[in-house]
Design a protein around this motif. Structure first.
Motif, PDB file in Angstrom:
ATOM      1  N   UNK A  97       0.040   1.611   8.045  1.00  0.00           N
ATOM      2  CA  UNK A  97       0.692   1.447   6.759  1.00  0.00           C
ATOM      3  C   UNK A  97       0.404   2.671   5.911  1.00  0.00           C
ATOM      4  N   UNK A  98       1.436   3.228   5.282  1.00  0.00           N
ATOM      5  CA  UNK A  98       1.303   4.396   4.423  1.00  0.00           C
ATOM      6  C   UNK A  98       1.904   4.076   3.069  1.00  0.00           C
ATOM      7  N   UNK A  99       1.233   4.519   2.017  1.00  0.00           N
ATOM      8  CA  UNK A  99       1.736   4.335   0.662  1.00  0.00           C
ATOM      9  C   UNK A  99       2.112   5.696   0.097  1.00  0.00           C
ATOM     10  N   UNK A 100       3.338   5.810  -0.400  1.00  0.00           N
ATOM     11  CA  UNK A 100       3.810   7.018  -1.071  1.00  0.00           C
ATOM     12  C   UNK A 100       3.852   6.737  -2.564  1.00  0.00           C
ATOM     13  N   UNK A 101       3.242   7.604  -3.373  1.00  0.00           N
ATOM     14  CA  UNK A 101       3.224   7.417  -4.821  1.00  0.00           C
ATOM     15  C   UNK A 101       4.118   8.453  -5.478  1.00  0.00           C
ATOM     16  N   UNK A 138       2.802   5.902 -11.113  1.00  0.00           N
ATOM     17  CA  UNK A 138       2.264   5.464  -9.823  1.00  0.00           C
ATOM     18  C   UNK A 138       3.159   4.483  -9.093  1.00  0.00           C
ATOM     19  N   UNK A 139       4.476   4.591  -9.263  1.00  0.00           N
ATOM     20  CA  UNK A 139       5.398   3.796  -8.461  1.00  0.00           C
ATOM     21  C   UNK A 139       5.115   4.112  -6.997  1.00  0.00           C
ATOM     22  N   UNK A 140       5.012   3.064  -6.165  1.00  0.00           N
ATOM     23  CA  UNK A 140       4.658   3.267  -4.766  1.00  0.00           C
ATOM     24  C   UNK A 140       5.661   2.603  -3.834  1.00  0.00           C
ATOM     25  N   UNK A 141       5.802   3.206  -2.672  1.00  0.00           N
ATOM     26  CA  UNK A 141       6.567   2.616  -1.578  1.00  0.00           C
ATOM     27  C   UNK A 141       5.623   2.530  -0.387  1.00  0.00           C
ATOM     28  N   UNK A 142       5.587   1.369   0.266  1.00  0.00           N
ATOM     29  CA  UNK A 142       4.770   1.204   1.458  1.00  0.00           C
ATOM     30  C   UNK A 142       5.665   1.320   2.685  1.00  0.00           C
ATOM     31  N   UNK A 143       5.274   2.159   3.624  1.00  0.00           N
ATOM     32  CA  UNK A 143       5.965   2.297   4.902  1.00  0.00           C
ATOM     33  C   UNK A 143       5.046   1.755   5.987  1.00  0.00           C
ATOM     34  N   UNK A 144       5.568   0.832   6.782  1.00  0.00           N
ATOM     35  CA  UNK A 144       4.774   0.249   7.859  1.00  0.00           C
ATOM     36  C   UNK A 144       5.394   0.608   9.202  1.00  0.00           C
TER      37      UNK A 144
END
Length: 94
Positions: A7-11, A16-22
């Motif tokens: 899992x990676x979080x992009x901010x 600090x809006x984030x998108x999680x990529x799994x």
């Protein structure tokens, strides 16, 4: 490690809006929430555990299906999950 995913979080920006990529390397045909192709879930960070609890109870009172009660996950996140009107898995996180 036990669920075999990364899992990676992009901010983005100061807010600090984030998108999680799994990524699940051994993904097969979808059979359950734990084994999906494509969109697995949305996660919305609401700031703290009390807000997670409050929103979970409000959504329950409004008739939404609670898929996961508020809890601390194995990776240390405090969250609950609800089904949106189209059945998507939506996490509410602290």
């Amino acid at each position: 490690p036990s669920k075999n995913y990364t899992s990676y979080f992009l901010s983005f920006g100061e807010d600090k809006t984030r998108i999680e990529l799994m990524h699940i390397p051994d993904m097969q045909n979808p059979a359950s929430r734990g084994n999906l192709k494509g969109l697995a879930h949305f996660a919305i960070a609401v700031g703290n555990a009390q807000t997670v609890d409050t929103l979970t109870e409000r959504l329950r009172a409004d008739g939404y299906t609670i898929l996961s009660e508020p809890r601390t996950t194995g990776d240390g996140c405090y969250e609950s999950a609800v089904a949106d009107p189209e059945g998507n898995y939506v996490e509410i996180t602290a």
